[in-house]
Design a protein around this motif. Structure first.
Motif, PDB file in Angstrom:
ATOM      1  N   GLU A  98      40.285  29.535  37.340  1.00  0.00           N
ATOM      2  CA  GLU A  98      41.193  30.662  36.699  1.00  0.00           C
ATOM      3  C   GLU A  98      42.575  31.110  36.144  1.00  0.00           C
ATOM      4  O   GLU A  98      42.592  31.746  35.357  1.00  0.00           O
ATOM      5  CB  GLU A  98      41.419  31.801  38.498  1.00  0.00           C
ATOM      6  CG  GLU A  98      39.677  31.946  38.901  1.00  0.00           C
ATOM      7  CD  GLU A  98      38.758  32.948  38.090  1.00  0.00           C
ATOM      8  OE1 GLU A  98      40.020  33.374  37.098  1.00  0.00           O
ATOM      9  OE2 GLU A  98      38.201  32.772  38.279  1.00  0.00           O
ATOM     10  N   CYS A 102      43.895  31.970  31.605  1.00  0.00           N
ATOM     11  CA  CYS A 102      44.647  32.592  31.726  1.00  0.00           C
ATOM     12  C   CYS A 102      45.374  32.104  31.136  1.00  0.00           C
ATOM     13  O   CYS A 102      45.977  33.121  30.407  1.00  0.00           O
ATOM     14  CB  CYS A 102      45.732  33.158  32.983  1.00  0.00           C
ATOM     15  SG  CYS A 102      47.008  34.399  32.886  1.00  0.00           S
ATOM     16  N   PHE A 119      46.473  41.052  30.204  1.00  0.00           N
ATOM     17  CA  PHE A 119      45.611  40.076  30.944  1.00  0.00           C
ATOM     18  C   PHE A 119      44.886  40.476  32.260  1.00  0.00           C
ATOM     19  O   PHE A 119      45.926  40.813  33.071  1.00  0.00           O
ATOM     20  CB  PHE A 119      46.268  38.755  30.497  1.00  0.00           C
ATOM     21  CG  PHE A 119      47.110  38.744  29.506  1.00  0.00           C
ATOM     22  CD1 PHE A 119      46.166  37.647  28.385  1.00  0.00           C
ATOM     23  CD2 PHE A 119      48.215  38.406  28.924  1.00  0.00           C
ATOM     24  CE1 PHE A 119      46.870  37.234  27.691  1.00  0.00           C
ATOM     25  CE2 PHE A 119      49.156  37.883  28.477  1.00  0.00           C
ATOM     26  CZ  PHE A 119      48.159  36.818  26.957  1.00  0.00           C
ATOM     27  N   GLY A 121      41.752  39.799  34.908  1.00  0.00           N
ATOM     28  CA  GLY A 121      41.032  39.145  35.432  1.00  0.00           C
ATOM     29  C   GLY A 121      40.824  38.993  36.944  1.00  0.00           C
ATOM     30  O   GLY A 121      41.037  40.125  37.569  1.00  0.00           O
ATOM     31  N   SER A 127      45.916  37.039  39.612  1.00  0.00           N
ATOM     32  CA  SER A 127      46.459  37.873  39.191  1.00  0.00           C
ATOM     33  C   SER A 127      48.216  38.479  39.813  1.00  0.00           C
ATOM     34  O   SER A 127      49.541  38.713  39.361  1.00  0.00           O
ATOM     35  CB  SER A 127      46.327  39.214  39.459  1.00  0.00           C
ATOM     36  OG  SER A 127      44.949  39.282  38.428  1.00  0.00           O
ATOM     37  N   PHE A 159      50.212  41.529  33.512  1.00  0.00           N
ATOM     38  CA  PHE A 159      48.728  41.132  33.643  1.00  0.00           C
ATOM     39  C   PHE A 159      48.114  41.403  35.531  1.00  0.00           C
ATOM     40  O   PHE A 159      49.274  42.146  36.259  1.00  0.00           O
ATOM     41  CB  PHE A 159      49.205  39.610  34.691  1.00  0.00           C
ATOM     42  CG  PHE A 159      49.887  38.589  33.858  1.00  0.00           C
ATOM     43  CD1 PHE A 159      49.014  37.876  32.791  1.00  0.00           C
ATOM     44  CD2 PHE A 159      51.628  38.448  33.975  1.00  0.00           C
ATOM     45  CE1 PHE A 159      49.960  37.027  32.315  1.00  0.00           C
ATOM     46  CE2 PHE A 159      51.911  37.611  33.178  1.00  0.00           C
ATOM     47  CZ  PHE A 159      51.468  36.713  32.422  1.00  0.00           C
ATOM     48  N   HIS A 161      44.309  42.644  37.608  1.00  0.00           N
ATOM     49  CA  HIS A 161      43.044  42.354  38.635  1.00  0.00           C
ATOM     50  C   HIS A 161      42.413  43.584  37.890  1.00  0.00           C
ATOM     51  O   HIS A 161      42.661  44.729  37.842  1.00  0.00           O
ATOM     52  CB  HIS A 161      43.566  42.111  40.101  1.00  0.00           C
ATOM     53  CG  HIS A 161      42.999  41.988  40.683  1.00  0.00           C
ATOM     54  ND1 HIS A 161      41.908  42.922  41.744  1.00  0.00           N
ATOM     55  CD2 HIS A 161      41.501  40.871  40.689  1.00  0.00           C
ATOM     56  CE1 HIS A 161      40.870  42.465  42.150  1.00  0.00           C
ATOM     57  NE2 HIS A 161      41.140  40.734  41.888  1.00  0.00           N
TER      58      HIS A 161
END
Length: 205
Positions: A98, A102, A119, A121, A127, A159, A161
């Protein structure tokens, strides 16, 4: 000569021989009255095994030795402006994968000269690590620190989630990457197998 009779005779003879040897060394054994029925039962078991079809040898499935990275870049309207699918050597943990994904997304955004980026994820651990103001001391900490350093070059960066349901495109591209030895990059488009996921992702982001 009846072959079945020969087999029966041989098995009965073996059982008598086994009974004789067991008696000589004091081991328990069947009485003579049961030797015939025991010999017939053993012979039937042997014949059943012989009639079973042979199963060809199947070599063990090799352990997975590669992982995949999937990245999709969208504009403020959600339209795809770029996508990437890349195979990498299998890292030691899921968190490493992960974090590498990223980092690759950051590099991809830099290659397209993007300046304001978010970004997203589906790994909450990654995150949270990226958003923390403290040094990451986890085994994958060096990847987090590298990603932070690269991201500092953007004018604005966030960033975030997202739920796994909202990361279907990247997940699909990551799975496709494991089947290809060369990286694949799309501009303004995406792999045909991921088209139907583009709109679906936006519902959960």
């Amino acid at each position: 000569m009846d072959f079945q009779l020969v087999e029966r005779f041989a098995m009965i003879a073996w059982c008598i021989w086994f009974k004789r040897n067991s008696s000589r060394i004091g081991s328990p054994s069947l009485p003579f009255s049961q030797i015939h029925s025991d010999a017939i039962e053993r012979l039937q078991e042997f014949q059943q095994v012989q009639d079973m079809p042979l199963v060809p040898f199947q070599p063990p499935t090799p352990k997975q030795s590669a992982a995949g990275l999937g990245v999709v870049l969208r504009d403020h309207e959600g339209k795809v402006i770029g996508a990437l699918s890349e195979r990498i050597a299998l890292p030691p943990s899921v968190e490493d994968v992960e974090a590498l994904a990223c980092r690759r997304a950051i590099l991809f955004a830099m290659e397209l000269n993007l300046q304001t980026v978010i970004f997203k994820g589906d790994s909450e651990i990654i995150s949270n690590s990226l958003n923390s103001s403290e040094a990451c001391l986890a085994p994958f900490g060096h990847l987090i620190e590298d990603a932070r350093h690269l991201a500092s070059g953007f004018q604005a960066v966030v960033f975030a989630h997202v739920r796994r349901k909202g990361n279907g495109v990247a997940d699909k591209l990551a799975k496709l990457a494991r089947q290809s030895h060369s990286p694949q990059i799309w501009f303004g488009d995406i792999h045909s197998d991921a088209h139907n996921l583009v709109m679906f992702d936006s519902l959960f982001c």
